[in-house]
Design an enzyme around this catalytic site. Structure first.
Site, PDB file in Angstrom:
ATOM      1  CG  HIS A 129      -0.244 -23.478 -30.348  1.00 38.27           C
ATOM      2  ND1 HIS A 129      -0.470 -24.835 -30.630  1.00 38.27           N
ATOM      3  CD2 HIS A 129      -1.283 -22.897 -30.719  1.00 38.27           C
ATOM      4  CE1 HIS A 129      -1.684 -25.040 -30.957  1.00 38.27           C
ATOM      5  NE2 HIS A 129      -2.158 -23.834 -31.024  1.00 38.27           N
ATOM      6  N   GLY A 173     -15.591 -25.415 -27.313  1.00 33.50           N
ATOM      7  CA  GLY A 173     -14.893 -24.863 -28.566  1.00 33.50           C
ATOM      8  C   GLY A 173     -14.935 -23.380 -28.764  1.00 33.50           C
ATOM      9  CB  SER A 204     -15.110 -25.399 -21.634  1.00 35.91           C
ATOM     10  OG  SER A 204     -14.880 -26.097 -22.858  1.00 35.91           O
ATOM     11  CD  GLU A 210      -7.529 -30.936 -21.955  1.00 35.76           C
ATOM     12  OE1 GLU A 210      -7.730 -30.294 -23.238  1.00 35.76           O
ATOM     13  OE2 GLU A 210      -7.834 -30.341 -21.131  1.00 35.76           O
ATOM     14  CG  ASP A 218      -5.607 -23.818 -21.478  1.00 35.69           C
ATOM     15  OD1 ASP A 218      -5.188 -22.596 -22.181  1.00 35.69           O
ATOM     16  OD2 ASP A 218      -6.219 -24.711 -22.634  1.00 35.69           O
TER      17      ASP A 218
END
Length: 380
Positions: free
Chosen positions: A36, A121, A126, A159, A171
């Site tokens: 984060h 998840g 992914s 996203e 990511d």
């Protein structure tokens, strides 16, 4: 090739007939440290993994027809127009197409099939792998080129703006810009990248807790809002601009929750920079201590670990010993725990986990040993 590649080609033939003209792969990632921190303009250090998404494409026809082989579902839409939400996995594909169109790319019509080996998840990204793979294959089909970081930022916008997860850039950059055998130190503000060679005798172990989390439905966006509120209160553009000393001096200006969130981010930014130096020098004792500290901070200060990942991390850390460490990885609220250890500890750590840990469903956990892989690129 691989079983995934064979499944992709067979699925393409069943859905559309014949063979694709292009196949692209994009890896998932496991984040060694720096959680984060990306949307706080900080530092993170992931490695790309062998689990990946593969996308096959053949131009022709009108519009874009998509077959999601893992879901046995399909979609069809105008690839030349701004997109509307379609729900679920469709939004990740449509969001990428939407960003390509906005960037002035002429997305060709055709047939596209998707297959992956990353379970949704599980904390191995992914979604970013899917976004990067789709963006890369459509850019190749259009005869266009983007450098890996630009491609990653386009996927990130898809996203954030289309899917609705206000993620950072970690990511997507990990999926697009990594190098085999290396971890990647990312400065998420300047986008400076440093490839760090992994010591030859170090293993990366990923253990799935069995707790599946969803970032859209979870508290990911709330954590970002809490960090942004803390930064505004402190009068800085992002928590990247606050170190732990400054935070202690300013603690009276923050409410308790904002202080805890900021303390995690400041601490993980420091820990990530220190971890990069430790990994580059092969110092697994220092690296392991930093990973353990990061896991504690994720739970105590950021509130994103869950009982199962806490138990699993503690079990792995005990089995690994001082020469390495383990921590929850990914967005949090479940998913995977990553461990770094000497190769000669792998069997003992695996045995310890399988002897004690069970998922919420009562199953033995999935364990994999990963070799840091290359970022996205064509296959064949």
């Amino acid at each position: 090739m691989t079983a995934l590649h064979d499944r992709l080609l067979a699925g393409f033939a069943q859905a559309f007939g014949g063979e694709p003209e292009l196949v692209v792969r994009a890896p998932g990632r496991v984040n060694l440290i720096g959680e984060h921190t990306d949307y706080n303009d900080g530092f993170a250090m992931p490695v790309a993994i062998g689990q990946e998404t593969r996308v096959a494409f053949r131009p022709g026809g009108t519009g874009l027809r998509v077959a999601a082989l893992d879901f046995a579902e399909d979609d069809a839409f105008d690839s030349a127009a701004p997109q509307r939400a379609g729900g679920g996995w469709r939004d990740y594909v449509r969001g990428v197409v939407d960003e390509l169109v906005r960037a002035g790319i002429s997305v060709p019509p055709g047939q596209l099939a998707i297959a992956g080996s990353i379970a949704k998840g599980t904390g191995l990204s992914s979604s970013a792998s899917l976004e990067v793979a789709v963006a890369r294959v459509l850019l190749d089909a259009a005869g266009e080129r983007m450098d890996p970081v630009s491609l990653a930022l386009l996927a990130q916008r898809a996203e954030c703006d289309f899917v609705g997860v206000r993620c950072g850039n970690l990511d997507q950059i990990a999926s697009a810009a990594t190098t085999r055998g290396h971890a990647l130190l990312i400065d998420c503000r300047t986008l400076a990248l440093r490839q760090i060679a992994m010591p030859a005798d170090v293993a990366v172990m990923i253990v799935q807790s069995g707790v599946v989390r969803g970032l859209v439905d979870g508290e990911y966006n709330q954590r970002r809002q809490e960090c942004e509120r803390a930064a505004r209160t402190l009068g800085v553009p992002a928590l990247r601009d606050v170190d732990e000393g400054m935070l202690d001096e300013a603690c009276g200006r923050l409410d308790d929750l904002a202080f805890l969130r900021a303390r995690h981010v400041c601490g993980d930014n420091r820990r990530t920079r220190e971890a990069a130096r430790a990994l580059a020098s092969g110092d697994l004792v220092a690296m392991g201590a930093l990973m353990r500290e990061s896991h504690v901070s994720q739970g105590r200060d950021f509130g994103i670990t869950v009982p199962h990942t806490d138990v699993l991390a503690a079990l792995m850390n005990e089995a690994i010993g001082e020469d390495g460490g383990a921590r929850q990885t990914g967005g949090g609220f479940g998913g995977a725990v990553v461990g770094l250890m000497r190769q000669d500890r792998v069997a003992a750590v695996r045995e310890a986990v399988l002897a004690v840990y069970r998922t919420p469903a009562g199953d033995v956990p999935e364990i994999c040993i990963e070799v840091p892989s290359d970022g996205a690129g064509p296959v064949g």
